[in-house]
Design a protein around this motif. Structure first.
Motif, mmCIF file in Angstrom:
data_model
loop_
_atom_site.group_PDB
_atom_site.id
_atom_site.type_symbol
_atom_site.label_atom_id
_atom_site.label_comp_id
_atom_site.label_asym_id
_atom_site.label_seq_id
_atom_site.Cartn_x
_atom_site.Cartn_y
_atom_site.Cartn_z
ATOM 1 N N SER A 148 61.896 16.828 20.197
ATOM 2 C CA SER A 148 61.494 15.768 21.121
ATOM 3 C C SER A 148 60.000 15.809 21.442
ATOM 4 O O SER A 148 59.364 14.765 21.644
ATOM 5 N N VAL A 149 59.424 17.001 21.490
ATOM 6 C CA VAL A 149 58.002 17.135 21.815
ATOM 7 C C VAL A 149 57.137 16.400 20.801
ATOM 8 O O VAL A 149 56.138 15.759 21.157
ATOM 9 N N GLU A 150 57.530 16.453 19.528
ATOM 10 C CA GLU A 150 56.762 15.782 18.487
ATOM 11 C C GLU A 150 56.759 14.263 18.694
ATOM 12 O O GLU A 150 55.725 13.595 18.550
ATOM 13 N N VAL A 151 57.914 13.712 19.048
ATOM 14 C CA VAL A 151 58.020 12.268 19.264
ATOM 15 C C VAL A 151 57.245 11.866 20.520
ATOM 16 O O VAL A 151 56.560 10.838 20.551
ATOM 17 N N GLU A 152 57.349 12.672 21.571
ATOM 18 C CA GLU A 152 56.605 12.394 22.804
ATOM 19 C C GLU A 152 55.103 12.391 22.559
ATOM 20 O O GLU A 152 54.360 11.560 23.104
ATOM 21 N N GLU A 153 54.652 13.326 21.742
ATOM 22 C CA GLU A 153 53.220 13.411 21.426
ATOM 23 C C GLU A 153 52.744 12.109 20.786
ATOM 24 O O GLU A 153 51.659 11.599 21.109
ATOM 25 N N VAL A 154 53.533 11.534 19.895
ATOM 26 C CA VAL A 154 53.164 10.279 19.241
ATOM 27 C C VAL A 154 53.148 9.139 20.253
ATOM 28 O O VAL A 154 52.226 8.309 20.262
ATOM 29 N N LEU A 155 54.138 9.070 21.120
ATOM 30 C CA LEU A 155 54.181 8.018 22.129
ATOM 31 C C LEU A 155 52.961 8.075 23.048
ATOM 32 O O LEU A 155 52.388 7.038 23.409
ATOM 33 N N TYR A 156 52.554 9.277 23.423
ATOM 34 C CA TYR A 156 51.407 9.428 24.319
ATOM 35 C C TYR A 156 50.100 8.941 23.677
ATOM 36 O O TYR A 156 49.131 8.650 24.376
ATOM 37 N N ARG A 157 50.079 8.848 22.363
ATOM 38 C CA ARG A 157 48.862 8.376 21.700
ATOM 39 C C ARG A 157 48.642 6.880 21.906
ATOM 40 O O ARG A 157 47.536 6.382 21.694
ATOM 41 N N HIS A 158 49.694 6.176 22.281
ATOM 42 C CA HIS A 158 49.524 4.738 22.516
ATOM 43 C C HIS A 158 48.861 4.554 23.874
ATOM 44 O O HIS A 158 49.311 5.111 24.881
ATOM 45 N N PRO A 159 47.790 3.789 23.946
ATOM 46 C CA PRO A 159 47.031 3.681 25.201
ATOM 47 C C PRO A 159 47.809 3.073 26.368
ATOM 48 O O PRO A 159 47.412 3.244 27.522
ATOM 49 N N VAL A 195 59.880 5.531 28.838
ATOM 50 C CA VAL A 195 58.440 5.576 29.065
ATOM 51 C C VAL A 195 58.072 4.841 30.349
ATOM 52 O O VAL A 195 58.759 3.918 30.778
ATOM 53 N N VAL A 196 56.990 5.283 30.947
ATOM 54 C CA VAL A 196 56.342 4.592 32.053
ATOM 55 C C VAL A 196 55.007 4.074 31.519
ATOM 56 O O VAL A 196 54.268 4.820 30.870
ATOM 57 N N LEU A 197 54.717 2.825 31.782
ATOM 58 C CA LEU A 197 53.535 2.195 31.203
ATOM 59 C C LEU A 197 52.369 2.127 32.182
ATOM 60 O O LEU A 197 52.570 2.026 33.387
ATOM 61 N N ARG A 198 51.172 2.143 31.616
ATOM 62 C CA ARG A 198 49.966 1.840 32.389
ATOM 63 C C ARG A 198 49.438 0.452 32.041
ATOM 64 O O ARG A 198 48.569 -0.074 32.718
ATOM 65 N N ALA A 199 49.957 -0.130 30.949
ATOM 66 C CA ALA A 199 49.565 -1.468 30.517
ATOM 67 C C ALA A 199 50.738 -2.092 29.766
ATOM 68 O O ALA A 199 51.594 -1.377 29.234
ATOM 69 N N PRO A 200 50.831 -3.430 29.697
ATOM 70 C CA PRO A 200 51.961 -4.086 29.034
ATOM 71 C C PRO A 200 52.031 -3.763 27.541
ATOM 72 O O PRO A 200 51.010 -3.710 26.852
ATOM 73 N N VAL A 201 53.239 -3.556 27.062
ATOM 74 C CA VAL A 201 53.490 -3.354 25.639
ATOM 75 C C VAL A 201 54.975 -3.593 25.403
ATOM 76 O O VAL A 201 55.799 -3.359 26.295
ATOM 77 N N SER A 202 55.343 -4.033 24.224
ATOM 78 C CA SER A 202 56.745 -4.306 23.925
ATOM 79 C C SER A 202 57.432 -3.091 23.315
ATOM 80 O O SER A 202 56.775 -2.190 22.778
ATOM 81 N N GLU A 203 58.752 -3.108 23.378
ATOM 82 C CA GLU A 203 59.540 -2.036 22.764
ATOM 83 C C GLU A 203 59.287 -1.994 21.256
ATOM 84 O O GLU A 203 59.094 -0.922 20.673
ATOM 85 N N ASP A 204 59.271 -3.159 20.624
ATOM 86 C CA ASP A 204 59.049 -3.201 19.170
ATOM 87 C C ASP A 204 57.695 -2.620 18.787
ATOM 88 O O ASP A 204 57.557 -1.946 17.767
ATOM 89 N N GLU A 205 56.681 -2.885 19.613
ATOM 90 C CA GLU A 205 55.350 -2.371 19.309
ATOM 91 C C GLU A 205 55.316 -0.849 19.374
ATOM 92 O O GLU A 205 54.704 -0.190 18.517
ATOM 93 N N LEU A 206 56.000 -0.265 20.373
ATOM 94 C CA LEU A 206 56.023 1.201 20.477
ATOM 95 C C LEU A 206 56.822 1.819 19.336
ATOM 96 O O LEU A 206 56.449 2.875 18.800
ATOM 97 N N ILE A 207 57.918 1.185 18.953
ATOM 98 C CA ILE A 207 58.710 1.705 17.839
ATOM 99 C C ILE A 207 57.888 1.662 16.551
ATOM 100 O O ILE A 207 57.885 2.619 15.762
ATOM 101 N N GLN A 208 57.171 0.568 16.326
ATOM 102 C CA GLN A 208 56.327 0.472 15.140
ATOM 103 C C GLN A 208 55.194 1.493 15.189
ATOM 104 O O GLN A 208 54.817 2.081 14.163
ATOM 105 N N HIS A 209 54.647 1.714 16.382
ATOM 106 C CA HIS A 209 53.604 2.733 16.569
ATOM 107 C C HIS A 209 54.112 4.099 16.114
ATOM 108 O O HIS A 209 53.383 4.870 15.468
ATOM 109 N N CYS A 210 55.358 4.419 16.457
ATOM 110 C CA CYS A 210 55.947 5.698 16.043
ATOM 111 C C CYS A 210 56.224 5.720 14.545
ATOM 112 O O CYS A 210 56.039 6.746 13.872
ATOM 113 N N ARG A 211 56.641 4.570 14.011
ATOM 114 C CA ARG A 211 57.069 4.521 12.612
ATOM 115 C C ARG A 211 55.931 4.860 11.643
ATOM 116 O O ARG A 211 56.175 5.427 10.569
ATOM 117 N N VAL A 212 54.705 4.532 12.022
ATOM 118 C CA VAL A 212 53.584 4.809 11.119
ATOM 119 C C VAL A 212 53.119 6.262 11.226
ATOM 120 O O VAL A 212 52.301 6.704 10.417
#
Length: 505
Positions: free
Chosen positions: A408-419, A442-459
């Motif tokens: 889980s730590v590896e996945v969290e690390e990737v999510l945290y990279r999204h601004p 996740v808790v957001l600091r700025a708007p983003v969609s679920e699909d965008e975060l999933i794609q962010h992780c996928r790459v």
């Protein structure tokens, strides 16, 4: 071997008139602190507390807590610091389990067990201060056997029956030496006690700071603006926080800057910290060294240290929790007790004078945790050729999906990279096809969609590691009194109807 009172004895010899503690409007010199601690030892005599008997404390960070921390154990009694955020039933259990004879409290505690003969109110004029005023100062023992029990530190009560971690004078004094080996404490040290003192993180620097005649500034309850105000007002030079505190302080400093030029060290520990969180901290506090400390209550707590973390944020060791601390042995062990080769994942194990002697009244749990001289942490990790330790997950947090292990730590690390991501937690939920599915909150600091975060992780990571779903939380993620993320509270609703329900960290 020095005892828990040795640092204060030295400080009053070499720095009697120096400021020892700043707590709101209260400021005490070492001479005043020494006298108050001697009176507290005398008061414990008056209350009939004998050496080896237990004394419980439920209170916020304050100068009185600092006195209790030193004088109870320094006089040969046993300190039992309890989490003030625990329910009355949890507090009652710990007091009864420890057989505490006296309770010092700033809270109204229901259900005080019969073993407690005296309750001393820390907040009332006729309570703690009256007790000290009426007591005759008592000298502390000139020496105590190093295996004398100093404290019972209750941990794990939210995932089962709480365990009292038995730490001796040897354990806690050794930890102070280990800390001094990685950071230069001196008389100008001004330490902000920001983490709660019932937790090892809150008292990690108490003995080292006192030994050198430094000043300790008390933060009663963590709030990022209040912490920054104290740093500016008192010229704080060092502190230790958990990652959630570090993130909040960084956000506050960027939004409303204070003069934090005095700050030379920000240590952090208690949980893995995302690299992006460290980058933000570096930007907010450019003059401070970032020091990652890994350990556990059972190790007093220091096991590994990663010094000058800010210098390697773009390097391969950025994800490490450091190398074994001076005086501590750390290895990676397989399920059969074999030591793993470099680069192979196994359980992190620790050995040294800082390792607990066991769990109070729990021989089976003690035997499971302490094997062949090693403390088994329950953390999965590997060690590189230079002995840098990389944590990949808690044993009980690892997700098994479709036969593949996901940390889980590896996945969290990737999510945290999204601004847009402020906080993230990843865990497994039941899935008919895969056994477990990777799920993120996740808790957001700025708007983003679920699909965008999933794609962010996928790459960034393999497809089987990518969250099947991302859930957005409107409130901060749940945390313990020590500021640790409580994944079990997020995970529990998904597993409540499963016969194979597991407990979380």
């Amino acid at each position: 071997m020095p005892s828990m009172i040795t640092p204060l004895r030295r400080a009053v010899q070499v720095a009697a008139d120096r400021r020892a503690v700043s707590c709101g409007d209260v400021e005490l010199t070492y001479a005043e602190s020494w006298e108050r601690c001697r009176r507290l030892a005398g008061a414990l005599d008056d209350l009939g507390v004998h050496p080896g008997e237990r004394v419980a404390v439920v209170a916020p960070n304050c100068h009185t807590y600092l006195e209790l921390y030193q004088a109870i154990s320094g006089s040969g009694r046993v300190l039992v610091p309890l989490n003030q955020r625990h329910s009355s039933s949890e507090l009652t259990y710990a007091m009864a389990d420890s057989g505490a004879k006296v309770l010092f409290t700033a809270l109204e505690v229901d259900g005080v067990p019969d073993c407690v003969e005296h309750v001393v109110d820390l907040s009332m004029a006729d309570g703690y201060e009256a007790l000290l005023h009426d007591a005759t100062p008592t000298d502390f023992p000139s020496a105590l056997p190093e295996d004398t029990l100093a404290g019972l530190f209750y941990t794990g009560g939210t995932t089962g029956t709480a365990k009292g971690v038995m730490l001796t004078h040897r354990n806690l004094v050794a930890n102070a030496f280990h800390f001094q080996a990685c950071w230069p404490f001196d008389p100008d040290t001004c330490w902000l006690v920001a983490a709660p003192m019932f937790h090892a993180a809150g008292t990690i620097a108490v003995l080292a700071t006192i030994w050198h005649g430094g000043n300790q500034v008390m933060l009663p309850a963590f709030e990022p603006a209040a912490a920054l105000d104290l740093i500016e007002t008192h010229g704080v030079t060092a502190t230790l926080v958990v990652p959630s505190m570090l993130a909040a302080m960084s956000e506050e400093q960027v939004a409303r800057p204070r003069d934090v030029a005095s700050l030379r060290l920000i240590a952090h520990g208690g949980a893995p910290s995302a690299t992006e969180t460290l980058r933000r901290a570096r930007s907010a506090f450019p003059d401070a060294e970032l020091l990652h400390i890994y350990g556990a209550t059972e190790t007093s707590p220091i096991a590994t240290t990663l010094q000058h973390e800010e210098r390697i944020l773009d390097g391969p060791q950025a994800g490490s929790c450091g190398q074994p601390a001076v005086g501590v042995d750390v290895e990676i062990m397989g399920p059969g007790g074999e030591l793993m080769a470099r680069g192979e994942v196994g359980e992190v194990v620790i050995r040294g004078p800082n390792v607990m002697v066991g769990y109070w009244n729990k021989p089976d749990e003690t035997a499971a945790a302490l094997r062949a001289g090693w403390y088994r942490t329950g953390d999965l990790g590997y060690m590189d050729e230079d002995a840098f330790v990389f944590l990949v997950d808690r044993v009980k947090d690892m997700i098994v999906t479709g036969g593949e292990n996901v940390y889980s730590v590896e996945v969290e690390e990737v999510l945290y990279r999204h601004p847009a991501v402020l906080e993230a937690a990843v865990f497994g939920i039941p899935d008919e096809r895969w056994g477990e599915a990777v799920h993120a909150v996740v808790v957001l600091r700025a708007p983003v969609s679920e699909d965008e975060l999933i794609q962010h992780c996928r790459v960034a990571i393999a497809g089987y590691k990518v969250p099947k779903r991302v859930e957005f939380a409107a409130e901060p993620l749940p945390k313990s009194g020590a500021g640790k993320l409580l994944k079990r509270e997020l995970r529990a609703p998904y597993w409540k109807d499963e016969e194979t329900m597991v407990s979380g960290a």
